[in-house]
Design an enzyme around this catalytic site. Sequence first.
Site, PDB file in Angstrom:
ATOM      1  N   CYS A  22       4.192   0.653  -7.981  1.00 46.95           N
ATOM      2  CA  CYS A  22       4.776  -0.566  -7.435  1.00 46.95           C
ATOM      3  C   CYS A  22       6.210  -0.734  -7.943  1.00 46.95           C
ATOM      4  CB  CYS A  22       3.944  -1.782  -7.854  1.00 46.95           C
ATOM      5  SG  CYS A  22       4.530  -3.337  -7.159  1.00 46.95           S
ATOM      6  N   CYS A  40      -4.032  -0.527  -3.031  1.00 49.30           N
ATOM      7  CA  CYS A  40      -4.529   0.811  -3.347  1.00 49.30           C
ATOM      8  C   CYS A  40      -4.000   1.218  -4.714  1.00 49.30           C
ATOM      9  CB  CYS A  40      -4.138   1.824  -2.274  1.00 49.30           C
ATOM     10  SG  CYS A  40      -2.390   2.217  -2.197  1.00 49.30           S
ATOM     11  N   CYS A  89       0.861  -1.180   0.000  1.00 52.06           N
ATOM     12  CA  CYS A  89       0.000   0.000   0.000  1.00 52.06           C
ATOM     13  C   CYS A  89       0.898   1.231   0.000  1.00 52.06           C
ATOM     14  CB  CYS A  89      -0.883   0.005   1.252  1.00 52.06           C
ATOM     15  SG  CYS A  89      -2.635  -0.095   0.879  1.00 52.06           S
TER      16      CYS A  89
END
Length: 142
Positions: free
Chosen positions: A87, A80, A8
């Site tokens: 990422c 999220c 997240c």
Amino acid sequence: MLKVLFLCTGNSCRSQMAEGWVRALKSDTIEAWSAGIEKHGMNPLAVKVMAEAGVDISGQYSKTVDELPRREFDYVITLCGHASENCPYFPGKAKRLHAGFDDPPQLAKDAKSEEEALVHYRRVRDEIRAFVEAMPGNLPAE
């Protein structure tokens, strides 16, 4: 054991809940970790609603991906949109999967009381629990 990282933005709420649920419900088959793109500290309301459900995440702590021990994950699951879009690259066989959940702090920002805020945290907690309970069947095949 399947190795899963929940990612997240701040590793303060949703990813911590997911890690806690896996440890409570799936520790015999899944090794769970959580991290953030940044670290924002543990959200006390997330800790509270997990405790209400019988899962103690008070010993977990907010951390970035760089602070994790080096390991090869089977899955990196972003929880999220910001984490999904940002990422980091994970070398090796890790499959990336996005399982988005609403952000309880954002939903609760205009709450008039803690009890009103907790409604949002509880709903997301329960949605994450359902996702974890379905694991690994809800993950793409290796």
